[in-house]
Design a protein around this motif. Structure first.
Motif, short mmCIF file in Angstrom:
data_model
loop_
_atom_site.label_atom_id
_atom_site.label_comp_id
_atom_site.label_asym_id
_atom_site.label_seq_id
_atom_site.Cartn_x
_atom_site.Cartn_y
_atom_site.Cartn_z
N LEU A 18 0.81 -1.22 0.00
CA LEU A 18 0.00 0.00 0.00
C LEU A 18 0.84 1.27 0.00
CD1 LEU A 18 -2.61 -1.24 2.61
CD2 LEU A 18 -3.12 -0.71 0.21
N ASP A 19 2.15 1.10 0.28
CA ASP A 19 3.07 2.24 0.38
C ASP A 19 2.58 3.26 1.41
OD1 ASP A 19 5.31 3.77 -0.15
OD2 ASP A 19 4.40 4.83 -1.84
N GLU A 20 2.20 2.75 2.58
CA GLU A 20 1.73 3.63 3.66
C GLU A 20 1.84 2.91 5.00
OE1 GLU A 20 -2.82 3.66 4.32
OE2 GLU A 20 -2.61 3.49 2.14
N ASP A 89 -13.89 -1.80 -0.64
CA ASP A 89 -14.81 -2.01 -1.77
C ASP A 89 -14.10 -2.78 -2.88
OD1 ASP A 89 -16.30 -1.39 -4.33
OD2 ASP A 89 -17.56 -0.31 -2.92
N PRO A 90 -14.75 -3.80 -3.48
CA PRO A 90 -14.10 -4.57 -4.54
C PRO A 90 -13.71 -3.74 -5.75
CG PRO A 90 -16.44 -5.15 -4.33
CD PRO A 90 -16.09 -4.33 -3.14
N HIS A 95 -7.92 -1.85 -3.24
CA HIS A 95 -8.51 -3.09 -2.76
C HIS A 95 -7.58 -4.30 -2.87
CE1 HIS A 95 -11.71 -5.88 -1.71
NE2 HIS A 95 -11.43 -6.59 -2.78
N GLU A 96 -7.05 -4.54 -4.05
CA GLU A 96 -6.22 -5.73 -4.26
C GLU A 96 -4.95 -5.68 -3.41
OE1 GLU A 96 -7.18 -8.43 -5.71
OE2 GLU A 96 -9.08 -7.47 -6.24
N ILE A 134 -14.72 -7.88 3.13
CA ILE A 134 -13.27 -8.11 3.10
C ILE A 134 -12.90 -9.36 3.92
CG2 ILE A 134 -11.18 -7.26 4.25
CD1 ILE A 134 -11.15 -6.07 1.69
N ALA A 135 -13.47 -9.46 5.11
CA ALA A 135 -13.16 -10.61 5.98
C ALA A 135 -13.55 -11.91 5.31
CB ALA A 135 -13.88 -10.45 7.33
N PHE A 136 -14.75 -11.94 4.71
CA PHE A 136 -15.22 -13.16 4.06
C PHE A 136 -14.38 -13.49 2.83
CE2 PHE A 136 -18.21 -15.69 1.46
CZ PHE A 136 -18.47 -16.69 2.38
#
Length: 243
Positions: A18-20, A89-90, A95-96, A134-136
């Motif tokens: 994520l570079d953060e 959010d997908p 997200h990825e 996200i968890a699922f």
């Protein structure tokens, strides 16, 4: 008699994906000792789960009063509504890479930092709404890493229904899944009204057809923290009961 309280500390982890820097909240149970191996429960919307969901307070009480298995709880914080959507959010631009951060960087960090159970059942996830999605999703993609999951009123897009419909077996997973019986009409922060209840019932039917450790509950009420907070009690009991 006063309930023994665990400790909550702030922590940080830098994500190369994520570079953060990501802020974490880490809860250690009241009788924590580095000599014992503990399961870890990772919460999306970390700050909200600790403050609005009273996750640590609920865990303290259940561990002391009901012999709930002691566990470490890690809250993963986002930087606000826009950052949350970008990661959870997908369709979000982060997200990825957020999925990769969760599956590879965060788990490695926690396994190095704590004396953990190096099995899928040793690492759990909890999330509400988009955080539930996200968890699922993480539990489906990495069932040998995340063996337990609590999804409260999860966002269930058609793509997720199609994915679950194509799965033949998920027996390595333990899933607690809940939704409010008034969530046919939920208006999100952007003012868009959505039906969360119908797709969650579809997901329930699909999961019931699979051989896995699965509990589904419909609580009274809408898409609100006051309801998720109460629902944490049966959810934690299902995942971590010593009985």
């Amino acid at each position: 008699m006063a309930i023994l309280k665990g400790s909550i500390t702030d922590d940080k982890i830098y994500s190369n994906y994520l570079d953060e820097e990501i802020d974490l909240l880490i809860y250690l149970p009241a009788k924590f000792t580095p000599l014992v191996k503990y399961p870890i429960l990772i919460a999306q919307d970390g700050r909200d789960y600790f403050q609005l969901g009273k996750l640590a307070k609920t865990a303290d009480r259940l561990m002391e009063e009901e012999n709930l298995q002691s566990c470490i709880i890690v809250g993963v914080n986002h930087k606000g509504i826009e950052d949350r959507k970008a990661k959870y959010d997908p369709t979000g631009e982060k997200h990825e890479n957020y999925i990769r951060f969760m599956a590879f960087e965060l788990t490695s960090y926690l396994n190095e930092k704590f004396n953990t159970l190096q099995l899928g059942a040793g690492m759990g996830l909890i999330g509400d709404s988009l955080g539930g999605y996200i968890a699922f999703k993480l539990s489906i993609l990495y069932p040998n890493t995340f063996g337990k999951v609590i999804v409260q009123s999860p966002y269930v897009p058609e793509s997720l229904i199609e994915t679950v419909a194509s799965i033949e077996q998920m027996q390595t997973l333990t899933i607690y899944h809940s939704i409010g019986d008034e969530e046919e009409q939920f208006t999100n922060p952007e003012g868009i009204t959505k039906d969360f209840l119908t797709p969650n019932r579809q997901l329930n039917k699909l999961l019931n057809n699979l051989a896995l450790d699965y509990e589904y509950a419909e609580f009274q009420g809408n898409h609100l923290w006051v309801n998720w907070q109460k629902d944490l009690i049966p959810a934690l009991r299902f995942l971590y009961s010593d009985q």
